[in-house]
Scaffold this active site. Sequence first.
Site, PDB file in Angstrom:
ATOM      1  N   ASN A 121      16.417  23.519 -23.599  1.00 23.67           N
ATOM      2  CA  ASN A 121      17.437  23.036 -24.599  1.00 23.67           C
ATOM      3  C   ASN A 121      16.903  21.346 -25.116  1.00 23.67           C
ATOM      4  OD1 ASN A 121      19.526  22.193 -26.291  1.00 23.67           O
ATOM      5  ND2 ASN A 121      21.062  22.598 -24.547  1.00 23.67           N
ATOM      6  N   LYS A 174      18.477  19.615 -27.191  1.00 24.44           N
ATOM      7  CA  LYS A 174      19.710  18.991 -27.751  1.00 24.44           C
ATOM      8  C   LYS A 174      19.381  18.342 -28.799  1.00 24.44           C
ATOM      9  CE  LYS A 174      21.283  18.917 -23.042  1.00 24.44           C
ATOM     10  NZ  LYS A 174      22.518  18.571 -22.042  1.00 24.44           N
ATOM     11  N   HIS A 217      27.432  26.308 -25.575  1.00 24.06           N
ATOM     12  CA  HIS A 217      27.047  25.415 -24.760  1.00 24.06           C
ATOM     13  C   HIS A 217      28.140  24.547 -24.425  1.00 24.06           C
ATOM     14  CE1 HIS A 217      24.947  21.837 -22.904  1.00 24.06           C
ATOM     15  NE2 HIS A 217      24.167  22.684 -22.934  1.00 24.06           N
ATOM     16  N   GLU A 234      28.762  21.407 -24.249  1.00 28.44           N
ATOM     17  CA  GLU A 234      28.812  20.362 -25.224  1.00 28.44           C
ATOM     18  C   GLU A 234      29.397  20.667 -26.617  1.00 28.44           C
ATOM     19  OE1 GLU A 234      24.884  19.085 -24.998  1.00 28.44           O
ATOM     20  OE2 GLU A 234      25.113  18.250 -23.001  1.00 28.44           O
ATOM     21  N   GLU A 249      25.890  27.515 -16.331  1.00 29.23           N
ATOM     22  CA  GLU A 249      25.842  26.081 -16.257  1.00 29.23           C
ATOM     23  C   GLU A 249      26.988  25.432 -16.002  1.00 29.23           C
ATOM     24  OE1 GLU A 249      22.641  24.843 -19.134  1.00 29.23           O
ATOM     25  OE2 GLU A 249      24.232  24.942 -20.194  1.00 29.23           O
ATOM     26  N   GLY A 307      23.236  17.218 -16.750  1.00 24.09           N
ATOM     27  CA  GLY A 307      22.803  15.844 -17.012  1.00 24.09           C
ATOM     28  C   GLY A 307      23.178  14.968 -15.730  1.00 24.09           C
ATOM     29  N   SER A 342      20.734  20.193 -14.171  1.00 25.99           N
ATOM     30  CA  SER A 342      19.627  19.142 -13.348  1.00 25.99           C
ATOM     31  C   SER A 342      18.555  19.859 -12.818  1.00 25.99           C
ATOM     32  CB  SER A 342      20.592  18.538 -12.589  1.00 25.99           C
ATOM     33  OG  SER A 342      21.622  17.615 -13.331  1.00 25.99           O
TER      34      SER A 342
HETATM   35  C1  PEP Z   1      22.047  21.694 -20.506  1.00 25.46           C
HETATM   36  O1  PEP Z   1      22.558  20.896 -21.170  1.00 25.46           O
HETATM   37  O2  PEP Z   1      21.939  22.882 -20.779  1.00 25.46           O
HETATM   38  C2  PEP Z   1      21.492  21.339 -19.229  1.00 25.46           C
HETATM   39  C3  PEP Z   1      21.063  22.232 -18.306  1.00 25.46           C
HETATM   40  O3  PEP Z   1      21.191  20.076 -19.167  1.00 25.46           O
HETATM   41  P1  PEP Z   1      20.227  19.124 -17.917  1.00 25.46           P
HETATM   42  O4  PEP Z   1      19.021  20.051 -17.443  1.00 25.46           O
HETATM   43  O5  PEP Z   1      19.957  18.110 -18.496  1.00 25.46           O
HETATM   44  O6  PEP Z   1      21.296  19.204 -16.829  1.00 25.46           O
END
Ligand code: PEP
Length: 246
Positions: free
Chosen positions: A4, A6, A96, A98, A166, A172, A212
Amino acid sequence: IAGNWKMNLSHLQSIAFVQKLAWSLKDARHDYSVTEVAVFPPFTDLRSVQTLISADKIELGFGAQDLSAHASGAYTGEISAGFLKALDVQYVIIGHSERRQYHHESDELIAEKVAIAVENGLVPVICVGETAEDLELYGPSAVPVRQLHGALALAGDATNIVVAYEPVWAIGSGQAATPEQAEQVAEQLRSVVAGVLGDDAGDATRILYGGSVKSSNIAGFLRQPNVDGALVGGASLDISEFASIA
Ligand code: PEP
């Protein structure tokens, strides 16, 4: 393994990125029939990514990061499922954290988006996950399970969906869940899919862990019986790291 991006990489940058990613995977003799790899660029990159993947016969999949719940009409700024399908887009991330947080997307809206994606032959990658506060109040599974029930409310007889667990506190943050935590929730999410869409869909649905993920921790997640892959954010923008994860 899904990346992703973003709101990163312009359409010009996306072309160089996808080319280099394909070369890195080829150098590593990546077998796409064993591990599917897909990227999720911003909307403005999709046409460039589609053209490159088709012209160079690259085996990477690609998807969008969101879509409209409406088929067409007076919805300024929105992108329809039909537009995505016309660009050969296979997948679409829906719900998601976000989007839930910054755009106040409700479980009802997410259910409508899942339904329109499925109607148009797109595979929804349905994101669910608890915040740190939810974790403290309700434990790890209650919120993701509720969100998945909500997301599937209008899914009818969908047979091809992907679920991404997630935990919001892991996105993040550099602080991934443990493989055991991911497995505990993934197992419950699989039961939800089986309960709503039937046992076959429960077995066939790929459940991803996200939050992460790096090349140094991916193996622990994929050793878990109910974790089939990963949704990768930050590390998907580093070509060698993302290729290593794949
Ligand atoms: C995400 O936003 O879907 C995600 C998993 O981000 P990160 O890997 O940076 O934690």
